[in-house]
Design a protein around this motif. Sequence first.
Motif, PDB file in Angstrom:
ATOM      1  N   THR A 162       0.814  -1.213   0.000  1.00 38.93           N
ATOM      2  CA  THR A 162       0.000   0.000   0.000  1.00 38.93           C
ATOM      3  C   THR A 162       0.848   1.264   0.000  1.00 38.93           C
ATOM      4  OG1 THR A 162      -1.774  -1.139   1.161  1.00 38.93           O
ATOM      5  CG2 THR A 162      -1.805   1.252   1.228  1.00 38.93           C
ATOM      6  N   ARG A 163       1.857   1.304   0.848  1.00 38.85           N
ATOM      7  CA  ARG A 163       2.655   2.524   0.980  1.00 38.85           C
ATOM      8  C   ARG A 163       3.469   2.790  -0.292  1.00 38.85           C
ATOM      9  NH1 ARG A 163       7.446   4.045   4.647  1.00 38.85           N
ATOM     10  NH2 ARG A 163       7.913   1.811   4.619  1.00 38.85           N
ATOM     11  N   GLY A 164       4.030   1.744  -0.869  1.00 38.55           N
ATOM     12  CA  GLY A 164       4.894   1.926  -2.023  1.00 38.55           C
ATOM     13  C   GLY A 164       4.160   2.170  -3.329  1.00 38.55           C
ATOM     14  N   LYS A 165       2.879   1.752  -3.396  1.00 43.50           N
ATOM     15  CA  LYS A 165       2.120   1.865  -4.638  1.00 43.50           C
ATOM     16  C   LYS A 165       0.906   2.794  -4.543  1.00 43.50           C
ATOM     17  CE  LYS A 165       3.360  -2.490  -6.942  1.00 43.50           C
ATOM     18  NZ  LYS A 165       3.567  -1.964  -8.301  1.00 43.50           N
ATOM     19  N   GLY A 166       0.615   3.282  -3.349  1.00 36.08           N
ATOM     20  CA  GLY A 166      -0.559   4.122  -3.176  1.00 36.08           C
ATOM     21  C   GLY A 166      -0.259   5.607  -3.149  1.00 36.08           C
ATOM     22  N   LEU A 167       0.892   6.009  -3.676  1.00 30.23           N
ATOM     23  CA  LEU A 167       1.321   7.396  -3.624  1.00 30.23           C
ATOM     24  C   LEU A 167       0.376   8.308  -4.406  1.00 30.23           C
ATOM     25  CD1 LEU A 167       5.047   6.672  -4.570  1.00 30.23           C
ATOM     26  CD2 LEU A 167       4.053   6.659  -2.278  1.00 30.23           C
ATOM     27  N   ASP A 168       0.283   9.546  -3.967  1.00 36.52           N
ATOM     28  CA  ASP A 168      -0.488  10.536  -4.721  1.00 36.52           C
ATOM     29  C   ASP A 168       0.042  10.617  -6.149  1.00 36.52           C
ATOM     30  OD1 ASP A 168      -1.882  11.055  -2.425  1.00 36.52           O
ATOM     31  OD2 ASP A 168      -0.957  13.006  -2.038  1.00 36.52           O
ATOM     32  N   GLY A 169      -0.851  10.547  -7.115  1.00 35.43           N
ATOM     33  CA  GLY A 169      -0.462  10.680  -8.519  1.00 35.43           C
ATOM     34  C   GLY A 169       0.218   9.468  -9.121  1.00 35.43           C
TER      35      GLY A 169
END
Length: 253
Positions: free
Chosen positions: A155-162
């Motif tokens: 989630t953290r590595g792929k859910g970034l804004d934009g």
Amino acid sequence: MKYAKIYTNKEKTETKWGIIEEDTVFTLKKAPYDGVEKDGGSVKLADAVLAAPCDATKIVAIGRNYYDHIMEFGNEVPAEPIIFIKPTTSLLDPNEKLEKPAFTDRFDYEGEIAVVFKKKAKNVKKEEALDYILGYTCLNDITARDIQFKDNQWTRGKGLDGSAPVGPFVADGLEHNNIAIKTFLNGEKRQDGNTNLMMWDIPSLIEYVTTYMTMLPGDVFTCGTPVNVGPMVPGDVIEIVGEGIGTLRTEII
């Protein structure tokens, strides 16, 4: 047929769906999954400001769906599809600029073919899956690779804004198991894949995903990336080219 979603004001607060005929976007009264009916408006495609062509409540993604991509990181071949979700705040319009976050040292592109749903889908059988698809588009599953590798889930590595540029258009009438996809970094080809190389095809993936969650009209489902993902740095331009779809362009700043 190709569908587009365009901004109708300079502030980019209002959008309309449209259909593309030659060099013109003809705007529609409502989303194409609710019926294709022109509203009398039009704009030259060259003058249109494109929005991400979806109405996503979520972006559902599949990881490790191309064997060669699995091998490039030395990962195990999964026994069944790996599902993760990118939030709607990760959506990015075509031709937009994206700032590389300072907290990542490895900011990767992942060119993918994605699906936009046209109706509610739950417990769909693969034999009927194509009936739920509005069309196909391109998606760049941008990933903070160092962050992804630190975590047990993505989630953290792929859910970034934009981190989910989508577009430029949605195309119907394509053969789901024979859509070529290429990725260019600063004009140099880096990825060259085809949906016929996927371990699980699109109907099988739709059956699998809708067993566990409901897809809604306008939702996006993206099918995994071929081999040769790689890093981007400020100043780079990344282009995802989907056969029969168009070119999804993003500039990294």
